[in-house]
Motif scaffolding. Sequence first.
Motif, mmCIF file in Angstrom:
data_model
loop_
_atom_site.group_PDB
_atom_site.id
_atom_site.type_symbol
_atom_site.label_atom_id
_atom_site.label_comp_id
_atom_site.label_asym_id
_atom_site.label_seq_id
_atom_site.Cartn_x
_atom_site.Cartn_y
_atom_site.Cartn_z
ATOM 1 N N VAL A 10 0.852 -1.188 0.000
ATOM 2 C CA VAL A 10 0.000 0.000 0.000
ATOM 3 C C VAL A 10 0.887 1.237 0.000
ATOM 4 O O VAL A 10 2.041 1.195 0.432
ATOM 5 C CB VAL A 10 -0.950 0.044 1.220
ATOM 6 N N GLU A 11 0.345 2.331 -0.479
ATOM 7 C CA GLU A 11 1.023 3.607 -0.355
ATOM 8 C C GLU A 11 0.705 4.157 1.033
ATOM 9 O O GLU A 11 -0.372 3.927 1.567
ATOM 10 C CB GLU A 11 0.538 4.576 -1.425
ATOM 11 N N HIS A 12 1.631 4.881 1.613
ATOM 12 C CA HIS A 12 1.410 5.579 2.880
ATOM 13 C C HIS A 12 1.002 4.632 4.011
ATOM 14 O O HIS A 12 -0.024 4.791 4.649
ATOM 15 C CB HIS A 12 0.374 6.685 2.695
ATOM 16 N N VAL A 13 1.827 3.635 4.232
ATOM 17 C CA VAL A 13 1.535 2.618 5.237
ATOM 18 C C VAL A 13 1.406 3.230 6.635
ATOM 19 O O VAL A 13 0.585 2.781 7.442
ATOM 20 C CB VAL A 13 2.574 1.463 5.198
ATOM 21 N N ASP A 14 2.188 4.268 6.925
ATOM 22 C CA ASP A 14 2.096 4.900 8.249
ATOM 23 C C ASP A 14 0.720 5.539 8.459
ATOM 24 O O ASP A 14 0.152 5.443 9.550
ATOM 25 C CB ASP A 14 3.189 5.956 8.421
ATOM 26 N N GLU A 15 0.205 6.190 7.431
ATOM 27 C CA GLU A 15 -1.118 6.803 7.535
ATOM 28 C C GLU A 15 -2.202 5.738 7.722
ATOM 29 O O GLU A 15 -3.120 5.917 8.527
ATOM 30 C CB GLU A 15 -1.428 7.631 6.293
ATOM 31 N N LEU A 16 -2.085 4.632 7.000
ATOM 32 C CA LEU A 16 -3.050 3.549 7.143
ATOM 33 C C LEU A 16 -2.990 2.983 8.559
ATOM 34 O O LEU A 16 -4.022 2.728 9.187
ATOM 35 C CB LEU A 16 -2.800 2.453 6.101
ATOM 36 N N TRP A 17 -1.774 2.779 9.085
ATOM 37 C CA TRP A 17 -1.600 2.296 10.449
ATOM 38 C C TRP A 17 -2.311 3.215 11.439
ATOM 39 O O TRP A 17 -3.052 2.754 12.305
ATOM 40 C CB TRP A 17 -0.117 2.182 10.780
ATOM 41 N N GLU A 18 -2.090 4.502 11.320
ATOM 42 C CA GLU A 18 -2.702 5.463 12.234
ATOM 43 C C GLU A 18 -4.228 5.411 12.166
ATOM 44 O O GLU A 18 -4.902 5.537 13.184
ATOM 45 C CB GLU A 18 -2.205 6.888 11.950
ATOM 46 N N SER A 19 -4.761 5.192 10.975
ATOM 47 C CA SER A 19 -6.219 5.177 10.832
ATOM 48 C C SER A 19 -6.854 3.879 11.326
ATOM 49 O O SER A 19 -8.041 3.858 11.640
ATOM 50 C CB SER A 19 -6.609 5.429 9.372
ATOM 51 N N LEU A 20 -6.072 2.777 11.407
ATOM 52 C CA LEU A 20 -6.631 1.477 11.774
ATOM 53 C C LEU A 20 -6.282 0.992 13.174
ATOM 54 O O LEU A 20 -7.031 0.202 13.758
ATOM 55 C CB LEU A 20 -6.159 0.409 10.775
ATOM 56 N N LYS A 21 -5.169 1.420 13.730
ATOM 57 C CA LYS A 21 -4.610 0.783 14.932
ATOM 58 C C LYS A 21 -5.559 0.723 16.125
ATOM 59 O O LYS A 21 -5.448 -0.186 16.937
ATOM 60 C CB LYS A 21 -3.291 1.427 15.328
ATOM 61 N N ASP A 22 -6.483 1.642 16.238
ATOM 62 C CA ASP A 22 -7.408 1.628 17.369
ATOM 63 C C ASP A 22 -8.738 0.958 17.045
ATOM 64 O O ASP A 22 -9.627 0.905 17.887
ATOM 65 C CB ASP A 22 -7.662 3.068 17.853
#
Length: 119
Positions: A70-82
Amino acid sequence: MKTHLNHVRVNVSNITRALKWYEEILGFENDGGWPMENPTYYDFKSEEGAKFAIMEVKDKQSHGRMNFDVEHVDELWESLKDKVEIVESLYDTPWGTRKFTIRDLDGNELGFGGKVNDH
């Protein structure tokens, strides 16, 4: 979100027995194991599309794993982690990528990875 399926992994209970079966019965070609000193994971050679792998997993709740680029894995992590069950928190891999893994509602593992320069 757009994804590219790059890796499908099947969990097995005995890596030695499974590797022998995939190689001798199905004719798959081993492309390397990890960790190097005592592998519990093997990739198989592929021509195109997603890579197929097996991994010894003792957790009865763990099923298969699919890994996506995926592009922008850090942004995806932030949106999903909780919002999801986390199997592996976001980390830097030895292969120059960043990755995290979650579990879906039925126990399947979904890994999402991207280039290190995405963060």
